[in-house]
Design an enzyme around this catalytic site. Structure first.
Site, PDB file in Angstrom:
ATOM      1  N   SER A 184       3.920 -12.563   8.434  1.00  0.00           N
ATOM      2  CA  SER A 184       2.891 -11.958   7.487  1.00  0.00           C
ATOM      3  C   SER A 184       1.592 -12.998   7.164  1.00  0.00           C
ATOM      4  CB  SER A 184       3.669 -11.912   6.158  1.00  0.00           C
ATOM      5  OG  SER A 184       3.149 -11.040   5.126  1.00  0.00           O
TER       6      SER A 184
ATOM      7  N   ASP B 236       8.598  -1.100   7.956  1.00  0.00           N
ATOM      8  CA  ASP B 236       7.094  -1.613   7.750  1.00  0.00           C
ATOM      9  C   ASP B 236       6.011  -0.975   8.358  1.00  0.00           C
ATOM     10  OD1 ASP B 236       4.973  -3.040   7.417  1.00  0.00           O
ATOM     11  OD2 ASP B 236       5.561  -4.858   8.153  1.00  0.00           O
TER      12      ASP B 236
ATOM     13  N   HIS C 138       9.367  -5.091   5.781  1.00  0.00           N
ATOM     14  CA  HIS C 138       8.375  -6.170   6.229  1.00  0.00           C
ATOM     15  C   HIS C 138       9.006  -7.296   6.521  1.00  0.00           C
ATOM     16  CE1 HIS C 138       4.308  -8.006   6.639  1.00  0.00           C
ATOM     17  NE2 HIS C 138       4.594  -8.764   5.523  1.00  0.00           N
TER      18      HIS C 138
END
Length: 271
Positions: free
Chosen positions: A171, A222, A249
């Site tokens: 991320s 995700d 995610h």
């Protein structure tokens, strides 16, 4: 080529530690009758788990050796970076694993998951960093530019004497990992992006120039950042793709055992 493994879908395409944080020893003692009752309870729980949808896997249960000592410290100089480190319990592998983190997490996440302990048990040195402004690392003006973030990460690896890094980047940490990858991919032995940010900042030609072995990892649920990053990351010439089923995610939190299996398989097959 597409296949399935343990609920995962895959496609093939210096500063030294300062503070000991452990170890922790867990001991249990039960009679035979208690063991039998526990076994029956676990069987019933397993049947319920298979038959019904449930929450993400528990992340507090360590998959590695709970006796592993996790060390911690700060890198020297300006913009010091806090880190947690484990050394290999057994014969050391050549590569060293560097774990970054997303917006809601820090280096402690990898200790709570048992990732640090597991890597140590499997013979890997592993270092988890707190990015500037997260965990125990103070904010840094250097992190305000792409070049500054790449330089900051490069300096942290040098200070920690990491020679053959495999960089794990979930991320938000893509803001650091991708600039470093573009400038210093020759310093990396492997790259594991997990739906990272900033992929849109680079061209197809820039990705093509990176020869680092790469494991692209993301959660099936995700639907935004994973798909956006995958479109660009597919241009890396030496990559494989793994999709963790029923994971969002932060797929390493939702499916930690599957994540660990896939990560270890990638690490174990690096030259």
């Amino acid at each position: 080529m597409v296949g399935a493994l343990c609920g995962c879908w895959f496609r093939l395409g210096g500063a030294r530690p300062l503070i000991p944080l452990g170890p922790t020893v867990v001991q249990t003692s039960m009679s035979r009758s208690q063991v039998a009752l526990l076994g029956l309870s676990l069987l019933l729980m397993l049947l319920l788990y298979v038959g019904l949808p449930g929450p993400p896997e528990q992340t507090s249960c360590l998959w590695g050796d709970p006796n592993v000592t996790v060390l911690a410290g700060l890198t020297p100089g300006n913009s010091p970076i806090f880190y947690r480190e484990v050394l290999p319990l057994n014969q050391a592998h050549r590569v060293e694993v560097v774990l970054l983190h997303g917006k809601a997490f820090n280096s402690h996440t990898w200790e709570q998951l048992g990732t640090l302990q597991l890597l140590s048990q499997r013979g890997y040195r592993a270092v988890a960093l707190d990015l500037p402004g997260f965990g125990n690392s103070a904010p840094s003006k250097e992190a305000s530019t792409e070049a500054g973030r790449a330089a900051l990460l490069e300096r942290a690896l040098r200070d920690l004497e990491v020679q053959n890094a495999v960089l794990v980047s979930p991320s938000l940490s893509g803001h650091y990992a991708l600039p470093f990858l573009m400038r210093g991919h020759h310093q990396l032995h492997g790259f594991v992006p997990i739906a990272p940010t900033s992929t849109q900042n680079y061209t197809q030609e820039q990705f093509w120039a990176v020869k680092t072995p790469t494991l692209i990892l993301y959660g099936e649920l995700d639907h935004i950042l994973a798909r956006e990053s995958l479109r660009q990351l597919r241009h890396l010439p030496n990559h494989s793709v793994v999709k963790l089923r029923n994971a969002g995610h932060a797929c390493y939190l939702h499916k930690p055992q599957d994540f660990h299996l896939v990560l270890l398989a990638f690490l174990d097959h690096l030259p």
